[in-house]
Motif scaffolding. Structure first.
Motif, PDB file in Angstrom:
ATOM      1  N   GLY A  83     -10.840   8.695  13.995  1.00 60.89           N
ATOM      2  CA  GLY A  83     -12.295   8.548  14.010  1.00 60.89           C
ATOM      3  C   GLY A  83     -12.776   8.139  15.380  1.00 60.89           C
ATOM      4  N   ALA A  84     -14.036   7.738  15.445  1.00 60.15           N
ATOM      5  CA  ALA A  84     -14.616   7.299  16.709  1.00 60.15           C
ATOM      6  C   ALA A  84     -13.945   5.988  17.149  1.00 60.15           C
ATOM      7  CB  ALA A  84     -16.116   7.112  16.541  1.00 60.15           C
ATOM      8  N   PRO A  85     -13.972   5.725  18.474  1.00 58.15           N
ATOM      9  CA  PRO A  85     -14.594   6.482  19.564  1.00 58.15           C
ATOM     10  C   PRO A  85     -13.697   7.605  20.062  1.00 58.15           C
ATOM     11  CG  PRO A  85     -13.686   4.434  20.411  1.00 58.15           C
ATOM     12  CD  PRO A  85     -13.472   4.407  18.926  1.00 58.15           C
ATOM     13  N   ALA A  86     -14.325   8.644  20.607  1.00 54.10           N
ATOM     14  CA  ALA A  86     -13.586   9.787  21.138  1.00 54.10           C
ATOM     15  C   ALA A  86     -14.464  10.532  22.129  1.00 54.10           C
ATOM     16  CB  ALA A  86     -13.143  10.724  20.012  1.00 54.10           C
ATOM     17  N   GLY A 137     -28.632  -0.962  21.797  1.00 51.50           N
ATOM     18  CA  GLY A 137     -28.213  -0.709  20.421  1.00 51.50           C
ATOM     19  C   GLY A 137     -27.047   0.238  20.268  1.00 51.50           C
ATOM     20  N   LEU A 138     -26.420   0.685  21.372  1.00 49.56           N
ATOM     21  CA  LEU A 138     -25.290   1.599  21.267  1.00 49.56           C
ATOM     22  C   LEU A 138     -24.064   0.863  20.734  1.00 49.56           C
ATOM     23  CD1 LEU A 138     -24.188   4.486  21.872  1.00 49.56           C
ATOM     24  CD2 LEU A 138     -23.449   3.581  24.084  1.00 49.56           C
ATOM     25  N   ASP A 139     -23.490   1.382  19.661  1.00 51.12           N
ATOM     26  CA  ASP A 139     -22.290   0.807  19.046  1.00 51.12           C
ATOM     27  C   ASP A 139     -21.094   1.639  19.496  1.00 51.12           C
ATOM     28  OD1 ASP A 139     -20.256  -0.197  17.493  1.00 51.12           O
ATOM     29  OD2 ASP A 139     -21.410  -0.198  15.620  1.00 51.12           O
ATOM     30  N   THR A 140     -20.284   1.094  20.387  1.00 49.42           N
ATOM     31  CA  THR A 140     -19.169   1.859  20.938  1.00 49.42           C
ATOM     32  C   THR A 140     -18.083   2.152  19.893  1.00 49.42           C
ATOM     33  OG1 THR A 140     -18.176  -0.222  21.726  1.00 49.42           O
ATOM     34  CG2 THR A 140     -19.511   1.028  23.287  1.00 49.42           C
ATOM     35  N   SER A 141     -18.068   1.407  18.789  1.00 54.83           N
ATOM     36  CA  SER A 141     -17.088   1.702  17.743  1.00 54.83           C
ATOM     37  C   SER A 141     -17.446   2.984  16.992  1.00 54.83           C
ATOM     38  CB  SER A 141     -16.989   0.539  16.755  1.00 54.83           C
ATOM     39  OG  SER A 141     -18.198   0.388  16.015  1.00 54.83           O
ATOM     40  N   LYS A 142     -18.704   3.435  17.124  1.00 52.22           N
ATOM     41  CA  LYS A 142     -19.152   4.687  16.500  1.00 52.22           C
ATOM     42  C   LYS A 142     -19.353   5.792  17.536  1.00 52.22           C
ATOM     43  CE  LYS A 142     -21.895   2.158  13.034  1.00 52.22           C
ATOM     44  NZ  LYS A 142     -23.266   2.011  12.468  1.00 52.22           N
ATOM     45  N   LEU A 143     -18.937   5.552  18.771  1.00 47.58           N
ATOM     46  CA  LEU A 143     -19.286   6.439  19.873  1.00 47.58           C
ATOM     47  C   LEU A 143     -18.492   7.736  19.858  1.00 47.58           C
ATOM     48  CD1 LEU A 143     -20.703   7.000  22.599  1.00 47.58           C
ATOM     49  CD2 LEU A 143     -18.831   5.751  23.705  1.00 47.58           C
ATOM     50  N   SER A 164     -21.736   7.286   5.530  1.00 50.45           N
ATOM     51  CA  SER A 164     -22.940   6.478   5.458  1.00 50.45           C
ATOM     52  C   SER A 164     -23.234   5.776   6.783  1.00 50.45           C
ATOM     53  CB  SER A 164     -22.794   5.431   4.352  1.00 50.45           C
ATOM     54  OG  SER A 164     -21.661   4.620   4.595  1.00 50.45           O
ATOM     55  N   THR A 165     -22.172   5.470   7.558  1.00 55.71           N
ATOM     56  CA  THR A 165     -22.378   4.734   8.798  1.00 55.71           C
ATOM     57  C   THR A 165     -22.850   5.636   9.926  1.00 55.71           C
ATOM     58  OG1 THR A 165     -20.022   5.009   9.305  1.00 55.71           O
ATOM     59  CG2 THR A 165     -20.682   2.978   8.199  1.00 55.71           C
ATOM     60  N   GLY A 166     -22.460   6.874   9.935  1.00 52.18           N
ATOM     61  CA  GLY A 166     -22.885   7.807  10.959  1.00 52.18           C
ATOM     62  C   GLY A 166     -22.203   7.567  12.295  1.00 52.18           C
ATOM     63  N   PHE A 167     -22.642   8.330  13.297  1.00 51.38           N
ATOM     64  CA  PHE A 167     -22.075   8.249  14.639  1.00 51.38           C
ATOM     65  C   PHE A 167     -23.178   7.970  15.648  1.00 51.38           C
ATOM     66  CE2 PHE A 167     -19.290  11.274  12.360  1.00 51.38           C
ATOM     67  CZ  PHE A 167     -18.072  10.634  12.520  1.00 51.38           C
ATOM     68  N   HIS A 168     -22.779   7.390  16.763  1.00 49.97           N
ATOM     69  CA  HIS A 168     -23.644   7.288  17.922  1.00 49.97           C
ATOM     70  C   HIS A 168     -23.120   8.316  18.928  1.00 49.97           C
ATOM     71  CE1 HIS A 168     -25.486   3.020  17.215  1.00 49.97           C
ATOM     72  NE2 HIS A 168     -25.734   3.878  16.247  1.00 49.97           N
ATOM     73  N   ILE A 169     -23.835   9.415  19.059  1.00 53.28           N
ATOM     74  CA  ILE A 169     -23.375  10.557  19.859  1.00 53.28           C
ATOM     75  C   ILE A 169     -24.123  10.568  21.185  1.00 53.28           C
ATOM     76  CG2 ILE A 169     -22.930  13.031  19.857  1.00 53.28           C
ATOM     77  CD1 ILE A 169     -23.463  12.972  16.795  1.00 53.28           C
ATOM     78  N   VAL A 170     -23.385  10.460  22.267  1.00 55.45           N
ATOM     79  CA  VAL A 170     -23.957  10.494  23.610  1.00 55.45           C
ATOM     80  C   VAL A 170     -23.524  11.798  24.269  1.00 55.45           C
ATOM     81  CG1 VAL A 170     -24.035   9.416  25.873  1.00 55.45           C
ATOM     82  CG2 VAL A 170     -23.980   7.994  23.819  1.00 55.45           C
ATOM     83  N   VAL A 171     -24.493  12.601  24.653  1.00 55.92           N
ATOM     84  CA  VAL A 171     -24.224  13.882  25.306  1.00 55.92           C
ATOM     85  C   VAL A 171     -24.526  13.744  26.792  1.00 55.92           C
ATOM     86  CG1 VAL A 171     -24.765  16.344  25.378  1.00 55.92           C
ATOM     87  CG2 VAL A 171     -24.874  15.105  23.199  1.00 55.92           C
ATOM     88  N   CYS A 172     -23.558  14.052  27.629  1.00 59.18           N
ATOM     89  CA  CYS A 172     -23.757  14.056  29.074  1.00 59.18           C
ATOM     90  C   CYS A 172     -24.067  15.474  29.524  1.00 59.18           C
ATOM     91  CB  CYS A 172     -22.512  13.536  29.800  1.00 59.18           C
ATOM     92  SG  CYS A 172     -22.083  11.831  29.415  1.00 59.18           S
ATOM     93  N   GLY A 173     -25.215  15.657  30.174  1.00 59.87           N
ATOM     94  CA  GLY A 173     -25.587  17.008  30.598  1.00 59.87           C
ATOM     95  C   GLY A 173     -26.515  16.981  31.789  1.00 59.87           C
TER      96      GLY A 173
END
Length: 269
Positions: A188-191, A120-126, A2-11
């Motif tokens: 789990g996140a972060p990873a 708004g980036l949550d690093t605990s979900k990163l 339910s909480t989901g992830f904050h996914i950051v893609v470096c490209g």
């Protein structure tokens, strides 16, 4: 979840590999001949990471995807016109060089600063995604350095599969030697995940997704901050294309078994 992830893609972006790439020496250091005129694409390794991020976000409600890219914003605008139709994401731009003759530590610092500034980036979900390697910055260390800079110590490289468990744990399949895989479990996140080719096909173009993305892409390009990335203190003695070596022998009426036997003997030799 339910909480989901904050996914950051470096490209980053790279010259289209179908073009003729000729290295030259410039006053600013090594580069490619007519580099600014060459058509560009999103780095293929980063593309896989973006597709995997979109797939994960779709299956994990509450997730969000950002694409953080370091490159000339004029070139990024051209590339994003096609990339925007592949997957939903929000773009973050660092306006800097896209060439491969840069230090990975400087590129990582610019990317980490841009990630830290995401509202708004949550690093605990990163979950920090990127290419395991790169078609331009192929040192193989940039993603590791970005993760270390952000304090993310759970890192996995050469990833081909990510499975999220009901409790939020991550089961990660990494490539190792000899076509084998190492399977790891992370709480789990972060990873940090440096992706190989993954298992997903390239998504088809979706004009509706493209229109939705463009509402964020154009403002992001306008707000792009300059990023000083180079290779200060590094001297390149020479820059040249790898030499090709081809030995061809034409034979007729040779049984397949003999050809296979000769190839095996050549490989072993």
């Amino acid at each position: 979840m339910s909480t989901g992830f904050h996914i950051v893609v470096c490209g980053g972006i790279v010259p289209d590999p179908l073009q003729t790439l000729e290295p030259v020496s410039t006053p600013a250091g090594p580069g490619l001949k007519n580099e600014m005129m060459l058509p560009a694409i999103l780095d293929p390794w980063a593309s896989h990471a973006l597709f995997e991020a979109a797939h994960l976000a779709k299956n994990a409600p509450g997730s969000k995807v950002w694409l953080v890219s370091l490159g000339p914003k004029a070139k990024l605008q051209q590339v994003m016109m096609s990339v925007a139709q592949k997957a939903p994401f929000e773009l973050v731009v660092c306006d800097g060089p896209a060439g491969g003759f840069t230090e990975s530590a400087e590129a990582a610092e610019a990317l980490a600063c841009a990630i830290e500034a995401i509202p708004g980036l949550d690093t605990s979900k990163l979950l920090l995604f990127g290419g395991w390697q790169s078609a331009s910055r192929g040192a193989g260390t940039t993603m590791q350095l970005v993760g270390e800079r952000l304090g993310v110590v759970e890192q996995f490289q050469g990833v081909d599969r990510l499975t999220v468990g009901p409790d939020g744990s991550l089961t990660i399949m990494e490539r190792v030697e000899g076509g084998a895989y190492q399977v790891s479990v992370c709480q789990g996140a972060p990873a940090v995940l440096g992706w190989a080719t993954g298992e997903l096909p390239e998504p088809p173009n979706n004009p509706q997704v493209g229109m939705q993305n463009m509402r964020f892409i154009m403002p992001a390009l306008q707000k792009a901050k300059p990023a000083k990335v180079g290779a200060d203190g590094v001297t390149f003695a020479a820059v040249e294309l790898p030499r090709q070596r081809r030995e061809t022998r034409i034979v007729k009426d040779t049984p397949a078994e003999d050809i296979a036997r000769e190839i095996v003997a050549w490989i072993r030799g």
